[in-house]
Enzyme design. Structure first.
Site, PDB file in Angstrom:
ATOM      1  N   GLN A 150       0.893  -1.031  -0.136  1.00  0.00           N
ATOM      2  CA  GLN A 150       0.075  -0.135   0.017  1.00  0.00           C
ATOM      3  C   GLN A 150       1.057   1.057  -0.062  1.00  0.00           C
ATOM      4  O   GLN A 150       1.564   1.543   0.942  1.00  0.00           O
ATOM      5  CB  GLN A 150      -1.105  -0.028   1.242  1.00  0.00           C
ATOM      6  N   GLY A 279     -10.469   1.030   2.307  1.00  0.00           N
ATOM      7  CA  GLY A 279     -11.666   0.336   1.446  1.00  0.00           C
ATOM      8  C   GLY A 279     -11.133   0.032   0.419  1.00  0.00           C
ATOM      9  O   GLY A 279     -11.402  -1.463  -0.112  1.00  0.00           O
ATOM     10  N   GLU A 282      -6.732   2.478  -5.921  1.00  0.00           N
ATOM     11  CA  GLU A 282      -6.936   2.636  -7.181  1.00  0.00           C
ATOM     12  C   GLU A 282      -5.612   2.309  -7.993  1.00  0.00           C
ATOM     13  O   GLU A 282      -5.224   2.927  -9.117  1.00  0.00           O
ATOM     14  CB  GLU A 282      -7.374   3.952  -7.452  1.00  0.00           C
ATOM     15  N   HIS A 306     -15.744   4.157  -7.320  1.00  0.00           N
ATOM     16  CA  HIS A 306     -14.768   5.078  -6.778  1.00  0.00           C
ATOM     17  C   HIS A 306     -13.504   4.828  -7.407  1.00  0.00           C
ATOM     18  O   HIS A 306     -12.833   5.593  -7.929  1.00  0.00           O
ATOM     19  CB  HIS A 306     -14.614   4.925  -5.188  1.00  0.00           C
ATOM     20  N   GLU A 307     -13.057   3.455  -7.233  1.00  0.00           N
ATOM     21  CA  GLU A 307     -11.593   3.119  -7.476  1.00  0.00           C
ATOM     22  C   GLU A 307     -11.449   3.240  -9.178  1.00  0.00           C
ATOM     23  O   GLU A 307     -10.646   3.698  -9.663  1.00  0.00           O
ATOM     24  CB  GLU A 307     -11.204   1.906  -7.318  1.00  0.00           C
ATOM     25  N   HIS A 310     -11.139   6.908 -10.360  1.00  0.00           N
ATOM     26  CA  HIS A 310      -9.714   7.320 -10.316  1.00  0.00           C
ATOM     27  C   HIS A 310      -8.950   7.077 -11.545  1.00  0.00           C
ATOM     28  O   HIS A 310      -7.757   7.808 -11.773  1.00  0.00           O
ATOM     29  CB  HIS A 310      -8.979   6.593  -9.161  1.00  0.00           C
ATOM     30  N   GLU A 329      -9.343  12.961  -4.512  1.00  0.00           N
ATOM     31  CA  GLU A 329     -10.311  12.462  -4.035  1.00  0.00           C
ATOM     32  C   GLU A 329     -11.490  13.242  -4.119  1.00  0.00           C
ATOM     33  O   GLU A 329     -12.765  12.499  -3.993  1.00  0.00           O
ATOM     34  CB  GLU A 329     -10.008  12.012  -2.388  1.00  0.00           C
ATOM     35  N   ASP A 384      -0.288  11.462   5.379  1.00  0.00           N
ATOM     36  CA  ASP A 384      -1.348  10.622   5.264  1.00  0.00           C
ATOM     37  C   ASP A 384      -2.817  11.353   5.910  1.00  0.00           C
ATOM     38  O   ASP A 384      -3.766  11.155   5.458  1.00  0.00           O
ATOM     39  CB  ASP A 384      -1.122   9.625   6.277  1.00  0.00           C
ATOM     40  N   TYR A 392     -12.368  14.440   0.369  1.00  0.00           N
ATOM     41  CA  TYR A 392     -13.429  13.495  -0.169  1.00  0.00           C
ATOM     42  C   TYR A 392     -14.608  14.254  -0.344  1.00  0.00           C
ATOM     43  O   TYR A 392     -15.304  14.455  -1.587  1.00  0.00           O
ATOM     44  CB  TYR A 392     -13.425  12.324   0.479  1.00  0.00           C
TER      45      TYR A 392
HETATM   46 ZN   LIG Z   1     -10.111   7.550  -3.620  1.00  0.00          ZN
END
Ligand SMILES: [Zn+2]
Length: 623
Positions: A150, A279, A282, A306-307, A310, A329, A384, A392
Site C-alpha cells: 500500500q 476500502g 486505485e 470510486h476506484e 480514479h 479524492e 497521510d 473527499y
Molecule cells: Zn479515492
C-alpha cells in the site's frame, strides 16, 4: 483510495523551508527526474522481505547537478551503480541520511557525470511501512502466505528507492520471482492465464506517480467479469467477489459515456484479505479492495465506482503534492456519485452523498481550521492526514455545487475537457482554478461568483448555501427514528425490512451519541444487529452499544475488531471502548490478540488510540 472517515494517522510537524516543491519528498525534480523504473524483485516470504534491484532511467535537468537524491525508508542499500548506454556499470558513492520519522532516509547518490541510468540493489525491512506480510493463518483459505503493498501516500519508498512524490511520473517494467504456486499481481497489465511458475513480468506503459506502484502475491485465483475485467482473490472468495462485482463492465462503460475512453486497457480488481487497511486503492489496472464490501447485495459496489473513477481523476490527472489531494479524492468522489447514479439510480447516489455530507457537517468543526480547507496551508500537514473527509466529501460537494450552478450538460463538457487537457499530468490547486476560471466561469458568466469558489477552496468549514440532495427515503427514516426514540414506535414496528446498507447506516448515524441502553437492547432484539456480517452496520451498531454500556455485545465487537483490519471499520470500536477504564482494559486485550494480523498502519492507529487514552495529558516530545 477509499477511506470514509477523518483519519488522524499521524501528526508530525514538517520542517518545510528546506523543500521548494513537495514537502513530503527529498527529491529534487528541478535537477533530475526519473522517467522509467525497471524493477527486479524476489519475494522472500520466510524473511518477509523483498530483495530488489531498481534501475532508474534519468532525465537530467540541471547541467550543474551533482547528485541524484531519492526517498527511502528502512531500506538496506547493498550497492549503487551507474549504467551507461552500452550497459556497462560503475560503482557510485552514496550516503544514506539518518531516518526522519515521517519522511524516512534521504539517499544521496553522487553522480556528477549524469549517467543515463542508476541501479540500486537493496533489501526491504520486515516492518516496511508499505508492505504487509500475512502468515497462512491470516488469509481466508489459510493455505499459503500472502503479501501486498500500500504505497499511498508516502510508503512506496519503503519498498523501492525512488523520487516518492506525486509530482513525478514514470513508466515501469518489472520482473518478479516468487515461490511456485503463488500468483503475483502488480499495478500494470496482468495476464490472468499466467502460469504459476514463480516468474512474472509486468509492464506499465503509462507514466504513473510512485504512490500507484503496487504488488501483491499469494494464493490468488482469477475469474473474468467482462471483456476487459476480472476479479482476483483467494480461491474461496473469488466466486463471491465476481458475483458482487459482476457489473464492472457496466460501470466502465457508464464512465466512458461521461468522461471519454478508459485509457488503461484492462480494469481488474484484487480482493485482499480483511487486514487491508483501506476500502480500496486505485492501483492502475488492478484496484486493490477490502473484502468488507462483499455483502451479497451489491450495496457497497460504489467502492468499485470510486476506484474506477480514479482511472480518470487521480491516475490520469494527479495532484502534484499531498496538500492538493482533494483534486484526486474530491473529483473521484464526485465521479463515483455520477457512476452510481448511471448504473444503480439517483436514489442510491443521493443517499451516499447525503450520508457523507451529514457526517462531515457533524464533525468538521472538531478539526483544526487549516485541515478544514480544501487547499490547506501545507505547513505542518502530515501526508497521510491530508486524506480526510474534507478532501473527499467537501471536494465532491464543491463539484456538485458547480454542476448545479452551471447545469449538468455544461459541467459535464467542462469536466471531460479538464481530464483530457491534464491527462497524465500532476497539477496543483492553483492550476486547476486557473483552468476552471478560463473554461467554465469566463465562458458562462453570471452563474456563480468567483468569491464563492475561493471560499470553498481556501476557507475552513462548509459554505452556508452548500446544496444538499433530497432523499425521501432518508426523510422517512428520520421520522421512524424519531418515533422510536420518542416511544411512539416499538423497535419491531420499524419499517426496516427493506432497508439497504445505506439506510441502516443512516438510521444508526442519526441515533444520539449516548443512546439509552434499553432502546438499543430493543433494537437488537428486533433486528439482530449483534453478529451482523455487514461490517458497515456492525461498526455503527457496536459503537453505539459500547457507548451505552451494553457488555453483551463486547465479544461480538471483539470478533469484528479482530477479523477486520480496515481502519475505518475498526478504529471507531477502539475509540468507543477506551472511554471507560474497563473498556480500555478490554480494548488492550483485544488488541494484544489482533495486533499480529493488522497492517502496520492499523497497528499504528490503534496504538495511538490506546496511548492517548492511557496518557491523556501526555505532551508530544519537543522537537
Ligand atoms: Zn479515492
Amino acid at each position: 483510495m477509499r477511506l470514509l472517515c477523518a483519519l488522524a494517522i499521524g501528526s508530525f510537524a514538517l520542517p518545510l523551508a528546506a523543500y521548494a516543491t513537495d514537502p513530503h519528498s527529498y527529491a529534487q525534480p528541478d535537477q533530475v527526474r526519473v522517467t522509467h523504473l525497471d524493477l527486479d524483485l524476489k519475494i522472500d516470504f520466510p524473511h518477509k522481505q523483498l530483495d530488489g534491484v531498481a534501475t532508474l532511467k534519468l532525465d537530467w535537468k540541471d547541467p550543474k547537478a551533482q547528485a541524484l537524491v531519492l526517498d527511502t525508508r528502512d531500506l538496506k542499500i547493498a550497492k549503487v551503480e551507474a549504467v551507461d548506454g552500452a550497459g556497462k556499470a560503475s560503482v557510485l558513492k552514496y550516503a544514506l541520511a539518518p531516518a526522519d520519522k515521517q519522511l524516512g532516509s534521504k539517499l544521496t547518490i553522487q553522480a556528477p557525470q549524469h549517467p543515463a541510468q542508476v541501479r540500486i540493489a537493496y533489501v526491504t525491512a520486515p516492518t516496511a511501512s508499505g508492505l504487509q506480510w500475512l502468515a497462512p493463518a491470516q488469509t481466508a483459505d489459510k493455505k499459503a502466505p500472502f503479501m501486498f503493498s500500500q504505497s499511498e501516500s508516502i510508503h512506496a519508498r519503503s519498498w523501492v528507492p525512488l523520487q516518492d512524490s506525486p509530482a513525478i511520473r514514470f513508466t515501469y517494467s518489472a520482473h518478479v520471482t516468487a515461490p511456485k504456486n503463488v500468483r503475483v499481481a502488480m499495478s500494470a497489465l496482468n495476464d490472468a492465464k499466467h502460469a504459476l511458475d514463480g516468474d512474472f513480468r509486468f509492464d506499465q506503459p503509462h507514466p504513473i506517480p510512485s504512490y500507484l506502484l503496487a504488488v501483491a502475491a499469494g494464493d490468488i485465483a482469477v475469474q473474468e467479469t467482462g471483456p476487459r475485467s476480472a476479479v482476483y482473490a483467494e480461491p474461496s472468495v473469488v466466486g463471491k467477489a465476481a458475483k458482487e462485482f459482476e457489473d464492472t463492465e457496466k460501470l466502465i462503460a457508464a464512465t466512458e459515456q461521461l468522461y471519454g475512453p478508459y485509457a488503461w486497457g484492462r480494469y481488474d480488481l484484487l480482493v485482499l484479505p480483511p487486514s487491508f487497511p483501506f476500502g480500496g486503492m486505485e492501483n492502475p489496472n488492478m484496484t486493490f479492495a477490502t473484502p468488507t464490501v462483499l455483502v451479497g447485495d451489491k450495496s457497497l459496489v460504489s467502492l468499485v465506482s470510486h476506484e474506477l473513477a480514479h482511472s480518470w481523476s487521480g491516475n490520469l490527472v494527479t495532484s502534484a503534492a499531498w496538500r492538493d489531494i482533494w483534486l484526486n479524492e474530491g473529483f473521484t468522489t464526485y465521479v463515483q456519485g455520477r457512476i452510481t447514479e448511471a448504473v444503480y439510480g439517483k436514489a442510491l447516489a443521493d443517499e451516499e452523498a447525503l450520508l457523507s455530507a451529514r457526517d462531515l457537517q457533524k464533525h468538521i468543526g472538531e478539526m483544526p481550521e487549516n485541515s478544514q480547507k480544501l487547499a490547506p496551508e501545507p505547513h505542518g500537514v502530515d501526508a497521510d492526514d491530508t486524506l480526510s473527509d474534507v478532501a473527499y466529501t467537501k471536494g465532491s460537494w464543491f463539484l456538485r455545487t458547480l454542476e448545479q450552478r452551471f447545469g449538468r450538460s455544461t459541467f459535464d463538457t467542462y469536466l471531460k475537457g479538464y481530464f483530457a487537457h491534464f491527462a497524465f499530468q500532476s497539477i496543483d490547486t492553483e492550476q486547476m482554478l486557473e483552468y476552471l476560471k478560463a473554461n467554465l466561469f469566463d465562458k458562462n458568466p453570471g452563474k456563480m461568483d468567483w468569491a464563492e469558489v475561493k471560499a470553498w477552496v481556501y476557507e475552513p468549514g462548509i459554505p452556508k448555501n452548500a446544496p444538499l440532495p433530497a432523499s425521501p427515503r432518508f426523510d422517512a427514516i428520520d421520522k421512524e427514528r424519531a418515533g422510536f426514540l420518542g416511544g411512539s414506535l416499538a423497535a419491531d414496528k420499524l419499517d426496516a425490512k427493506g432497508w439497504n446498507t445505506q439506510e441502516w447506516m443512516y438510521f444508526l448515524d442519526g441515533l444520539p451519541d449516548a443512546a439509552p441502553l434499553d432502546k438499543l437492547q430493543q433494537l437488537d432484539a428486533a433486528w439482530h444487529l449483534t453478529g451482523t456480517p455487514n461490517a458497515e452496520i456492525g461498526m455503527r451498531w457496536y459503537s453505539h452499544a459500547i457507548a451505552a454500556g451494553d457488555k453483551a455485545v463486547w465479544s461480538a465487537a471483539a470478533e469484528h475488531m479482530t477479523r477486520i483490519g480496515r481502519l475505518y471499520l475498526t478504529t471507531p470500536l477502539y475509540r468507543a471502548f477506551v472511554k471507560t477504564p474497563e473498556g480500555l482494559a478490554y480494548a488492550e486485550q483485544v488488541y494484544a490478540k489482533a495486533r499480529a494480523g493488522y497492517h502496520p498502519m492499523t497497528q499504528d492507529a490503534v496504538q495511538r488510540i490506546i496511548d492517548k487514552a492511557k496518557h491523556p495529558a501526555a505532551k508530544k516530545p519537543a522537537k
